[in-house]
Design a protein around this motif. Structure first.
Motif, PDB file in Angstrom:
ATOM      1  N   LEU A   1     -99.256  77.887   3.000  1.00 25.62           N
ATOM      2  CA  LEU A   1     -97.824  78.067   3.231  1.00 25.62           C
ATOM      3  C   LEU A   1     -97.033  76.897   2.646  1.00 25.62           C
ATOM      4  O   LEU A   1     -96.003  77.095   1.998  1.00 25.62           O
ATOM      5  CB  LEU A   1     -97.546  78.189   4.730  1.00 25.62           C
ATOM      6  N   ASP A   2     -97.521  75.680   2.864  1.00 24.27           N
ATOM      7  CA  ASP A   2     -96.859  74.503   2.300  1.00 24.27           C
ATOM      8  C   ASP A   2     -96.862  74.554   0.774  1.00 24.27           C
ATOM      9  O   ASP A   2     -95.883  74.171   0.120  1.00 24.27           O
ATOM     10  CB  ASP A   2     -97.557  73.222   2.765  1.00 24.27           C
ATOM     11  N   GLY A   3     -97.971  75.027   0.206  1.00 29.10           N
ATOM     12  CA  GLY A   3     -98.049  75.144  -1.242  1.00 29.10           C
ATOM     13  C   GLY A   3     -97.031  76.122  -1.793  1.00 29.10           C
ATOM     14  O   GLY A   3     -96.406  75.876  -2.829  1.00 29.10           O
ATOM     15  N   ALA A   4     -96.843  77.254  -1.103  1.00 19.09           N
ATOM     16  CA  ALA A   4     -95.863  78.240  -1.538  1.00 19.09           C
ATOM     17  C   ALA A   4     -94.445  77.674  -1.469  1.00 19.09           C
ATOM     18  O   ALA A   4     -93.627  77.900  -2.364  1.00 19.09           O
ATOM     19  CB  ALA A   4     -95.970  79.491  -0.670  1.00 19.09           C
TER      20      ALA A   4
ATOM     21  N   VAL B   1    -100.424  75.219  -5.877  1.00 28.11           N
ATOM     22  CA  VAL B   1    -100.878  76.345  -5.062  1.00 28.11           C
ATOM     23  C   VAL B   1    -102.383  76.262  -4.789  1.00 28.11           C
ATOM     24  O   VAL B   1    -102.837  76.475  -3.651  1.00 28.11           O
ATOM     25  CB  VAL B   1    -100.522  77.680  -5.748  1.00 28.11           C
ATOM     26  N   LEU B   2    -103.170  75.950  -5.812  1.00 33.21           N
ATOM     27  CA  LEU B   2    -104.619  75.849  -5.636  1.00 33.21           C
ATOM     28  C   LEU B   2    -104.995  74.735  -4.670  1.00 33.21           C
ATOM     29  O   LEU B   2    -105.843  74.905  -3.786  1.00 33.21           O
ATOM     30  CB  LEU B   2    -105.299  75.620  -6.990  1.00 33.21           C
ATOM     31  N   TRP B   3    -104.366  73.570  -4.843  1.00 36.96           N
ATOM     32  CA  TRP B   3    -104.694  72.430  -3.991  1.00 36.96           C
ATOM     33  C   TRP B   3    -104.395  72.733  -2.526  1.00 36.96           C
ATOM     34  O   TRP B   3    -105.216  72.490  -1.646  1.00 36.96           O
ATOM     35  CB  TRP B   3    -103.935  71.191  -4.443  1.00 36.96           C
ATOM     36  N   HIS B   4    -103.203  73.262  -2.271  1.00 38.43           N
ATOM     37  CA  HIS B   4    -102.839  73.559  -0.895  1.00 38.43           C
ATOM     38  C   HIS B   4    -103.652  74.718  -0.328  1.00 38.43           C
ATOM     39  O   HIS B   4    -103.916  74.768   0.877  1.00 38.43           O
ATOM     40  CB  HIS B   4    -101.340  73.861  -0.788  1.00 38.43           C
ATOM     41  N   GLY B   5    -104.058  75.643  -1.207  1.00 39.24           N
ATOM     42  CA  GLY B   5    -104.914  76.727  -0.742  1.00 39.24           C
ATOM     43  C   GLY B   5    -106.284  76.224  -0.331  1.00 39.24           C
ATOM     44  O   GLY B   5    -106.838  76.638   0.698  1.00 39.24           O
ATOM     45  N   LEU B   6    -106.828  75.290  -1.118  1.00 40.14           N
ATOM     46  CA  LEU B   6    -108.145  74.734  -0.803  1.00 40.14           C
ATOM     47  C   LEU B   6    -108.125  73.841   0.433  1.00 40.14           C
ATOM     48  O   LEU B   6    -109.137  73.697   1.117  1.00 40.14           O
ATOM     49  CB  LEU B   6    -108.674  73.935  -2.006  1.00 40.14           C
ATOM     50  N   THR B   7    -106.978  73.228   0.704  1.00 40.49           N
ATOM     51  CA  THR B   7    -106.874  72.334   1.862  1.00 40.49           C
ATOM     52  C   THR B   7    -106.364  73.050   3.109  1.00 40.49           C
ATOM     53  O   THR B   7    -106.064  72.407   4.118  1.00 40.49           O
ATOM     54  CB  THR B   7    -105.942  71.145   1.537  1.00 40.49           C
TER      55      THR B   7
END
Length: 200
Positions: A87-90, A77-83
């Motif tokens: 939505l992909d992270g979720a 979640v953190l990685w996809h949020g930073l990038t």
């Protein structure tokens, strides 16, 4: 990563092991084939509902295993949020949790002997190619059996460290944990040799 057979009986305990494992394979493929959040939320909610059907005691044991995934979920979640791809992270986090819970439900309602029988039956044609299917089935059973055992030992090591030091254990428990794992492996190897090994 996975619980052993639950002593709390549910309707799924009586289902054929082959059907449950096949359904798990199909469900996992579908989970990874769909990338929309609505589907993943529905799949997670459905899996949770199925878990609760077994009663609160059964559900609590199944859901407690999800706690082991929190570092991976947080990282995703953190990685996809930073990038910029929250939505992909979720979607990935929900997919991971649902797949793990489904696999855990199968192992909680299926004995190791039943799973071994399925693997032996499916892999039977490989014996013509010289593959030792007994070793294959035994390897799978050992992974299912010893994953929670090693997890518990890692937790015990962490607790022992925290009781003796105010510092975080971190990498300091890696070596004693490895020694424990090797010791268990040696005992298991000796037990297998005493019973004839994996020779068909």
């Amino acid at each position: 990563m996975i619980s052993l057979t639950s002593p709390v009986r549910t309707g799924a305990h009586g289902w054929p092991a082959g059907v449950k494992l096949a359904a798990l394979c199909v469900a996992t493929v579908v989970l990874f084939a769909r990338a929309d959040l609505a589907f993943q939320l529905t799949a997670a909610a459905t899996t949770l509902a199925v878990t609760l059907v077994g009663g609160w005691t059964f559900a609590r044991a199944a859901l407690s295993a999800l706690w082991r995934l929190w570092p991976f979920v947080v990282l995703v979640v953190l990685w996809h949020g930073l990038t910029g791809a929250a939505l992909d992270g979720a979607v990935i986090a929900l997919r991971l949790l649902t797949a793990f819970l489904l696999a855990n439900l199968v192992t909680m309602t299926t004995t190791l002997s039943q799973m071994i029988a399925v693997v032996m039956r499916v892999a039977a044609p490989l014996t013509r190619l010289g593959v030792n299917t007994r070793a294959l089935a035994l390897g799978m059973a050992l992974v299912v059996r010893f994953t929670p055992v090693l997890t518990d030992k890692g937790t015990a090591l962490t607790d022992a460290w925290r009781a003796r030091s105010h510092r975080r254990p971190g990498w300091r428990i890696v070596i004693p944990f490895a020694v424990l794992a090797i010791d268990d492996a040696e005992h298991m190897a000796e037990a297998l040799r005493a019973r004839g090994g994996t020779t068909p």
